[in-house]
Write an enzyme that holds these catalytic residues in place. Structure first.
Site, PDB file in Angstrom:
ATOM      1  N   HIS A 153     111.466 104.568   6.016  1.00  0.00           N
ATOM      2  CA  HIS A 153     111.532 104.766   7.469  1.00  0.00           C
ATOM      3  C   HIS A 153     111.752 103.407   8.119  1.00  0.00           C
ATOM      4  O   HIS A 153     111.839 102.384   7.425  1.00  0.00           O
ATOM      5  CB  HIS A 153     110.272 105.471   7.991  1.00  0.00           C
ATOM      6  CG  HIS A 153     108.991 104.807   7.568  1.00  0.00           C
ATOM      7  ND1 HIS A 153     108.607 103.575   8.045  1.00  0.00           N
ATOM      8  CD2 HIS A 153     108.038 105.183   6.694  1.00  0.00           C
ATOM      9  CE1 HIS A 153     107.452 103.242   7.499  1.00  0.00           C
ATOM     10  NE2 HIS A 153     107.097 104.195   6.660  1.00  0.00           N
ATOM     11  N   HIS A 203     109.936 100.327   6.908  1.00  0.00           N
ATOM     12  CA  HIS A 203     110.455  99.662   5.700  1.00  0.00           C
ATOM     13  C   HIS A 203     111.683  98.824   6.048  1.00  0.00           C
ATOM     14  O   HIS A 203     111.872  97.730   5.522  1.00  0.00           O
ATOM     15  CB  HIS A 203     110.892 100.693   4.655  1.00  0.00           C
ATOM     16  CG  HIS A 203     109.766 101.524   4.111  1.00  0.00           C
ATOM     17  ND1 HIS A 203     109.627 102.855   4.405  1.00  0.00           N
ATOM     18  CD2 HIS A 203     108.744 101.207   3.295  1.00  0.00           C
ATOM     19  CE1 HIS A 203     108.566 103.325   3.779  1.00  0.00           C
ATOM     20  NE2 HIS A 203     108.009 102.354   3.100  1.00  0.00           N
ATOM     21  N   LYS A 226     100.519  97.276   8.876  1.00  0.00           N
ATOM     22  CA  LYS A 226      99.874  98.578   9.078  1.00  0.00           C
ATOM     23  C   LYS A 226      98.882  98.858   7.954  1.00  0.00           C
ATOM     24  O   LYS A 226      97.783  99.335   8.190  1.00  0.00           O
ATOM     25  CB  LYS A 226     100.935  99.674   9.119  1.00  0.00           C
ATOM     26  CG  LYS A 226     100.337 101.055   9.098  1.00  0.00           C
ATOM     27  CD  LYS A 226     101.359 102.084   9.470  1.00  0.00           C
ATOM     28  CE  LYS A 226     100.850 103.456   9.157  1.00  0.00           C
ATOM     29  NZ  LYS A 226     100.932 103.739   7.721  1.00  0.00           N
TER      30      LYS A 226
END
Ligand code: PAF
Length: 281
Positions: free
Chosen positions: A34, A37, A149
């Protein structure tokens, strides 16, 4: 883009780059790529002559077989996305390439792997450290890029690289978010539209926490405020709110007076999502 299924083929690529005096940035992934990345690929691209990506769904970091079986995978789509980012080579190994028969070596950060998310997912960070150590040894990059994250994962990998003297730097890249603030994750596609809308409560509670810290608060009050915000969303099942010293991931109490990491995990319709923020008093 060269697709390398074996240790030998990816090492041959790296050897060619090295012979030309080129630097190598590495982005390790489990596929289902996504925007988050792709941001890692772009960061690696900005700082290196060559970018190598890996796609390997690492079985040793999944506690439950069901979670591994549900992990989304679409190599053809991922390969197109990597080509779009001008990635030079993709290491795409089968399980037995990374874990040869008779394999018995593990890597574990003894403290960092077993606190916070590590307590609810026993063995998870050992699996991550083990696979990342192997990927680093196979590819031998100058730097490797990881999303902030997965804050605890990033701290585990930084500590492993420091402790084991891997000759590379670990770069943390800020979380990429959807327009409404939801952190991008391969798991988001598993959310129903209602749960997808509800999941924004994670980033909303972190935003409010940051404001609270800026005006001065305590760990206890901060925890209360975050828990109350998440509980106000009926579709969210709160799993954990952890507020700890950044990097060491050690809890403390009283005034928020140092770089502090806030890590939240909650389930939405059975899909476990995490979000985090490092806050400065
Ligand atoms: O963050 C991930 O996608 C994985 O944990 C990693 C670092 C590729 C190891 O399998």
């Amino acid at each position: 883009m060269e697709i390398c299924p074996s240790v030998e083929t990816v090492r041959a690529c790296v050897a060619r780059y090295r012979a030309a005096g080129e630097s190598v940035g590495l982005v390790t992934t489990m596929g289902a790529l996504h925007e988050g990345h792709l941001e890692l690929m772009r960061a690696a691209r900005r700082e290196h002559d060559r970018v190598i990506a890996t796609i390997f769904v690492n079985p040793t970091q999944f506690g439950e077989v069901a979670d591994l079986a549900h992990y989304p995978s679409d190599d053809a789509r991922d390969i197109d996305l990597l080509k779009g980012e001008n990635v030079d080579a993709l290491f795409l190994p089968e399980v037995q390439v990374i874990y040869p028969p008779g394999d018995e070596t593990i890597v574990e950060t003894t403290h960092l792997a077993n606190v916070l998310h590590g307590k609810v997912r026993p063995g998870h960070f050992r699996g991550v450290a083990t696979v990342v150590a192997r990927l680093f040894n196979i590819v031998g990059p100058d730097a490797a890029y990881f999303g902030e994250k997965d804050y605890q994962q990033l701290q585990v990998i930084k500590r492993m690289v420091r402790d084991l003297h891997f000759p590379l730097s670990v770069v943390g890249v800020p979380t990429v978010r959807e327009a409404d603030g939801l952190a991008m994750s391969s798991r988001n596609v598993r959310l129903t539209p209602e749960d997808r809308a509800a999941a924004v409560v994670l980033s909303r509670s972190l935003q409010a926490a940051e404001t609270l810290v800026a005006s001065g608060t305590t760990i206890e009050a901060l925890g209360e405020a975050i828990r109350a915000t998440i509980k106000s969303e009926a579709r969210a099942t709160l799993r954990a709110v952890d507020i700890v010293e950044a990097e060491s991931l050690t809890p403390y109490s009283g005034a928020v007076d140092r770089p502090t990491a806030i890590m939240i995990s909650a389930e939405f319709g059975g899909v476990l999502l995490i979000d985090q923020r490092e806050v400065q008093p």
